[in-house]
Design a protein around this motif. Structure first.
Motif, PDB file in Angstrom:
ATOM      1  N   ILE A 200      -3.292   3.911   5.957  1.00  0.00           N
ATOM      2  CA  ILE A 200      -2.890   5.276   5.602  1.00  0.00           C
ATOM      3  C   ILE A 200      -1.747   5.785   6.474  1.00  0.00           C
ATOM      4  O   ILE A 200      -0.711   6.228   5.961  1.00  0.00           O
ATOM      5  N   ASN A 201      -1.913   5.731   7.786  1.00  0.00           N
ATOM      6  CA  ASN A 201      -0.867   6.237   8.680  1.00  0.00           C
ATOM      7  C   ASN A 201       0.443   5.478   8.517  1.00  0.00           C
ATOM      8  O   ASN A 201       1.531   6.067   8.495  1.00  0.00           O
ATOM      9  N   TYR A 202       0.338   4.152   8.397  1.00  0.00           N
ATOM     10  CA  TYR A 202       1.540   3.336   8.258  1.00  0.00           C
ATOM     11  C   TYR A 202       2.259   3.655   6.943  1.00  0.00           C
ATOM     12  O   TYR A 202       3.488   3.800   6.908  1.00  0.00           O
ATOM     13  N   ALA A 203       1.486   3.770   5.864  1.00  0.00           N
ATOM     14  CA  ALA A 203       2.085   4.053   4.554  1.00  0.00           C
ATOM     15  C   ALA A 203       2.743   5.429   4.544  1.00  0.00           C
ATOM     16  O   ALA A 203       3.860   5.595   4.034  1.00  0.00           O
ATOM     17  N   ILE A 204       2.066   6.425   5.110  1.00  0.00           N
ATOM     18  CA  ILE A 204       2.626   7.782   5.127  1.00  0.00           C
ATOM     19  C   ILE A 204       3.901   7.833   5.962  1.00  0.00           C
ATOM     20  O   ILE A 204       4.864   8.516   5.608  1.00  0.00           O
TER      21      ILE A 204
ATOM     22  N   TYR B  35       0.829  -1.198   0.000  1.00  0.00           N
ATOM     23  CA  TYR B  35       0.000   0.000   0.000  1.00  0.00           C
ATOM     24  C   TYR B  35       0.868   1.254   0.000  1.00  0.00           C
ATOM     25  O   TYR B  35       0.508   2.262  -0.609  1.00  0.00           O
ATOM     26  N   ALA B  36       2.006   1.208   0.678  1.00  0.00           N
ATOM     27  CA  ALA B  36       2.910   2.354   0.708  1.00  0.00           C
ATOM     28  C   ALA B  36       3.476   2.614  -0.686  1.00  0.00           C
ATOM     29  O   ALA B  36       3.609   3.760  -1.113  1.00  0.00           O
ATOM     30  N   ILE B  37       3.800   1.549  -1.414  1.00  0.00           N
ATOM     31  CA  ILE B  37       4.320   1.699  -2.779  1.00  0.00           C
ATOM     32  C   ILE B  37       3.275   2.342  -3.676  1.00  0.00           C
ATOM     33  O   ILE B  37       3.562   3.272  -4.434  1.00  0.00           O
ATOM     34  N   ARG B  38       2.031   1.860  -3.588  1.00  0.00           N
ATOM     35  CA  ARG B  38       0.973   2.423  -4.435  1.00  0.00           C
ATOM     36  C   ARG B  38       0.672   3.868  -4.040  1.00  0.00           C
ATOM     37  O   ARG B  38       0.458   4.727  -4.906  1.00  0.00           O
ATOM     38  N   LEU B  39       0.679   4.156  -2.733  1.00  0.00           N
ATOM     39  CA  LEU B  39       0.434   5.525  -2.294  1.00  0.00           C
ATOM     40  C   LEU B  39       1.560   6.442  -2.761  1.00  0.00           C
ATOM     41  O   LEU B  39       1.322   7.585  -3.148  1.00  0.00           O
ATOM     42  N   TYR B  40       2.788   5.938  -2.754  1.00  0.00           N
ATOM     43  CA  TYR B  40       3.923   6.724  -3.245  1.00  0.00           C
ATOM     44  C   TYR B  40       3.707   7.099  -4.713  1.00  0.00           C
ATOM     45  O   TYR B  40       3.939   8.246  -5.118  1.00  0.00           O
TER      46      TYR B  40
END
Length: 336
Positions: free
Chosen positions: A153-157, A107-112
């Motif tokens: 969300i918080n973890y990815a950010i 999810y962090a990769i996609r949010l990036y």
């Protein structure tokens, strides 16, 4: 390795040692590890929905071959992927692979990727449901916003802010006590970028970037923004892209100095080039930026710029002949 304006796929190659270093594989057995990684890649499929209700399922790579004695592997992409990987003039987001290799959450990769797409505007507003869909989260998962916020969300950010070249924050927009939309604020930290060797054939010109930043006043064009501007200008103006980028920077710079009504100069530059690309595809003659202004043109100005104009109660955004004359004298005096 694929350039957004390539006409066709090529046979791509990468050295085993480089592959090893990228993935952090250790020990003499990294050749075996590489083979296992490639097998895993070949076993994964892509599912692409069609607008007519159909779908396409295929592999990323059509083949991967290890060249004995040369320490490299060659690979090719499935031809069915051409519409999604080649000739991408609009929906193309570029970032350095090194910025996501340390991210542990998918999810962090996609949010990036989403943050890089909207980085030049600086803000992105999206509904909670749309965000879940874009992150690839099934509808039945994280139905409660609180769970989505804390676990995704918080973890990815946190990962993005500590491990990549972007800094992200967000605010919640409520509707009847329920969080309905999120507004992300994105900024870029060039100093945190991992410096990697640029590919041959890249359109990056440090001299041009430096010259554009010497022209700009009150804002700076970073490397990622420059890459995007350069690609867009090339698709519209071809070999004249460098000169047109200079003219565009001067035009925006003049507007900033005279009226102070552009809060996001780079975002407006990207928008204007995007509009010119649309005009060119429609067969309309595309005028350069040398004597352009922000009102007397065929390009559609973004809503946020029009609102800024209205708030300042400007009678017109068209430069007068006297203003143009003063501009020419100003540029000539400063050897622009």
């Amino acid at each position: 390795m694929i350039q957004p304006d390539d006409d066709d796929f090529k046979t791509y190659e990468i050295e085993i040692r480089e592959f090893h270093n990228l993935l952090g594989l250790e020990g003499r057995e990294y050749y075996t590890q590489t083979k296992e990684v490639i097998r895993g890649l070949m076993s994964k499929v892509i599912e692409i929905p069609r607008k007519d209700g159909g779908w396409l399922i295929c592999n990323w790579a059509s083949h991967v071959e290890y060249i004995e004695g040369q320490g490299r592997i060659e690979f090719g992409f499935d031809p069915k992927l051409k519409p999604y990987l080649l000739q991408l003039k609009q929906a193309f987001t570029s970032y350095r692979l090194s910025n996501i290799l340390s991210l542990k959450s998918a999810y962090a990769i996609r949010l990036y990727e989403l943050m890089k797409k909207w980085q030049y505007i600086g803000k992105w507003k999206v509904s909670v449901d749309q965000l879940k869909e874009m992150l690839g989260i099934p509808k039945e998962k994280y139905k409660q916003y609180g769970h989505l916020k804390s676990r995704v969300i918080n973890y990815a950010i946190q990962e993005l802010n500590t491990k990549t070249d972007v800094k992200v924050s967000f605010e919640e927009v409520r509707k009847s006590r329920r969080v309905d939309k999120l507004i992300f604020t994105i900024s870029h930290f060039q100093s945190k970028e991992l410096q990697v060797a640029q590919q041959s054939g890249s359109d990056i010109s440090q001299d041009l970037l430096q010259e554009l930043n010497q022209l700009s006043k009150g804002y700076e064009i970073n490397l990622d923004a420059f890459n995007r501007l350069s690609r867009m200008a090339a698709s519209v103006f071809g070999d004249k892209k460098d000169e047109e980028l200079k003219h565009l920077t001067r035009m925006i710079n003049n507007r900033v100095e005279l009226h102070q009504d552009i809060k996001n100069p780079i975002g407006l530059m990207i928008h204007l080039l995007d509009e010119k690309e649309k005009l060119k595809r429609e067969g309309v003659y595309v005028q350069g930026f040398e004597h352009g202004d922000l009102n007397n043109s065929k390009e559609v100005l973004p809503k946020w710029f029009k609102k800024t104009q209205e708030s300042k109660e400007l009678e017109s955004t068209t430069l007068t002949s006297q203003e143009l004359k003063e501009l020419e004298e100003f540029f000539h005096k400063n050897k622009y």
